[in-house]
Design a protein around this motif. Structure first.
Motif, short mmCIF file in Angstrom:
data_model
loop_
_atom_site.label_atom_id
_atom_site.label_comp_id
_atom_site.label_asym_id
_atom_site.label_seq_id
_atom_site.Cartn_x
_atom_site.Cartn_y
_atom_site.Cartn_z
N ASN A 181 44.32 37.53 45.02
CA ASN A 181 45.35 38.07 45.92
C ASN A 181 46.37 37.01 46.33
O ASN A 181 47.57 37.30 46.43
CB ASN A 181 44.69 38.69 47.16
N SER A 190 48.54 42.57 48.91
CA SER A 190 47.61 41.51 48.51
C SER A 190 47.20 40.65 49.70
O SER A 190 46.03 40.26 49.82
CB SER A 190 48.24 40.64 47.42
N GLU A 235 46.84 48.94 55.61
CA GLU A 235 46.84 49.13 54.16
C GLU A 235 47.16 50.58 53.78
O GLU A 235 47.86 50.84 52.80
CB GLU A 235 45.49 48.71 53.56
N SER A 281 39.15 41.51 53.39
CA SER A 281 37.91 40.96 52.82
C SER A 281 37.36 39.83 53.70
O SER A 281 36.15 39.73 53.91
CB SER A 281 38.18 40.45 51.40
N THR A 329 38.43 37.15 44.89
CA THR A 329 39.28 38.06 45.68
C THR A 329 40.40 37.29 46.37
O THR A 329 41.58 37.66 46.27
CB THR A 329 38.44 38.82 46.74
N ASP A 370 44.73 42.66 51.68
CA ASP A 370 43.43 42.69 51.00
C ASP A 370 42.64 41.41 51.26
O ASP A 370 41.43 41.45 51.49
CB ASP A 370 43.62 42.87 49.49
N TYR A 406 34.15 49.15 49.21
CA TYR A 406 35.46 49.02 49.86
C TYR A 406 35.66 47.67 50.56
O TYR A 406 36.80 47.27 50.84
CB TYR A 406 35.78 50.20 50.80
N ASN A 451 42.11 45.26 43.11
CA ASN A 451 43.54 45.53 43.29
C ASN A 451 44.44 44.55 42.55
O ASN A 451 45.34 44.97 41.81
CB ASN A 451 43.90 45.56 44.78
N SER A 489 36.92 46.63 46.06
CA SER A 489 38.29 47.15 46.08
C SER A 489 39.34 46.03 46.25
O SER A 489 40.30 45.96 45.49
CB SER A 489 38.43 48.20 47.19
N PRO A 490 39.17 45.11 47.22
CA PRO A 490 40.15 44.00 47.32
C PRO A 490 40.16 43.08 46.10
O PRO A 490 41.18 42.45 45.81
CB PRO A 490 39.67 43.22 48.56
N PHE A 510 40.74 52.97 47.08
CA PHE A 510 40.76 52.73 48.53
C PHE A 510 40.31 53.97 49.30
O PHE A 510 39.49 53.88 50.23
CB PHE A 510 42.16 52.31 48.98
#
Length: 311
Positions: A40, A66, A110, A73, A36, A69, A274, A282, A278-279, A249
């Motif tokens: 990102n 990004s 976000e 996280s 992640t 995210d 989530y 993306n 999710s992060p 999201f």
């Protein structure tokens, strides 16, 4: 009303009490978190090092998304991963409030960034001749400022209300992170009104914005009828990525907050989605079918290789 909390720490039950399961989850979550942050940050660095991309509002917002995210996280994952190595998983009262603030701060920002990206695509596809005059850098700067401010206001409201809750009895949270509903269950007072406030402040906002975004993308897709086949293909590819990220999201957000407080056994599964998945997804969604991003990544990689060879 002053805070009457006598609790100095909370104890998480975590995902599982089974040591073997915890070791497996530790490895999986550690790999997911590394991927992640790596994914990102690759997007952020690629866009910052590519003037052609950085000059486009769409990629400017993508770099910001990004970054958010990665921050979102990082608000949970390190603590969650380390806890998997311990039998007793604790967090201080202050640490719990910080975690709660970070979740809603980055999450709120976000929401606004995703809305800004939808508006950017609407202007690009529905008003192409006015795009450069509407989506200027002043507006982009204002939207980023609104994202930070909106996230902060949303989060600080949640925290101020949570500070009013007295915690004087049980301190065991049936979760792996501090969130509003698990904390409401532990409060030594009637939390009915506060539960409704959470639904209004988080749940309904998610529903309204999610509906607005779907309608706006519907308008964009409808307007594509007048575009050429190539223009349609490119716009559909971009909008498809945006819609996928929006759904990933908002659907967990709506499920978590747009209902009265009650313990569902799969709440933790939704939270994993989530906070962790999710992060991670993306950056994959945005780069998988985007040739501009892929080409920019190759150029940046080649530049890094040349620099390292010269040393």
């Amino acid at each position: 009303m002053q805070n009457q909390s006598f609790i100095t720490e909370f104890v998480f039950l975590g995902l599982s009490q089974n040591p073997t399961v915890q070791k497996i989850v530790f490895v999986v979550f550690l790999l997911v978190y590394i991927a992640t942050i790596g994914g990102n940050m690759v997007i952020v660095v690629t866009i910052l090092c590519s003037p052609a991309l950085l000059g486009s509002p769409m990629y400017f917002f993508l770099a910001f998304l990004s970054f958010l995210d990665a921050c979102f996280s990082s608000a949970f994952a390190p603590k969650m991963i380390v806890d998997l190595l311990y039998v007793r998983k604790t967090i201080s009262y202050k640490g719990c409030m910080i975690q709660l603030f970070a979740e809603h701060f980055f999450g709120g920002a976000e929401v606004i960034v995703l809305t800004s990206m939808a508006y950017d695509r609407y202007v690009a596809i529905c008003k192409p001749l006015h795009y450069s005059s509407i989506m200027n850098w002043r507006l982009c700067g204002i939207l980023v400022g609104v994202a930070w401010t909106g996230g902060f206001l949303h989060s600080i409201i949640q925290i101020l209300f949570t500070f009013q809750l007295p915690f004087c009895g049980p301190n065991v949270i049936d979760h792996f992170l501090c969130d509003l509903y698990p904390l409401l269950e532990l409060a030594c007072t009637d939390t009915h009104i506060f539960g409704l406030f959470v639904v209004a402040n988080s749940g309904f906002i998610c529903i309204i914005i999610f509906t607005m975004l779907l309608v706006s993308y519907g308008v964009i897709l409808f307007s594509l009828r007048t575009h050429s086949a190539e223009g349609r293909r490119k716009a559909l590819s971009t909008c498809g990525s945006h819609i996928a990220v929006v759904v990933l999201f908002f659907v967990p957000c709506i499920f978590t907050y747009a209902r009265p407080p009650s313990a569902f056994s799969f709440d933790k599964m939704v939270a994993i989605f989530y906070t962790m998945l999710s992060p991670l997804l993306n950056p994959l969604i945005y780069t998988f079918r985007n040739m501009e991003m892929k080409n920019a990544m190759r150029k940046v990689w080649k530049r890094l290789v040349v620099v390292s060879d010269e040393k």
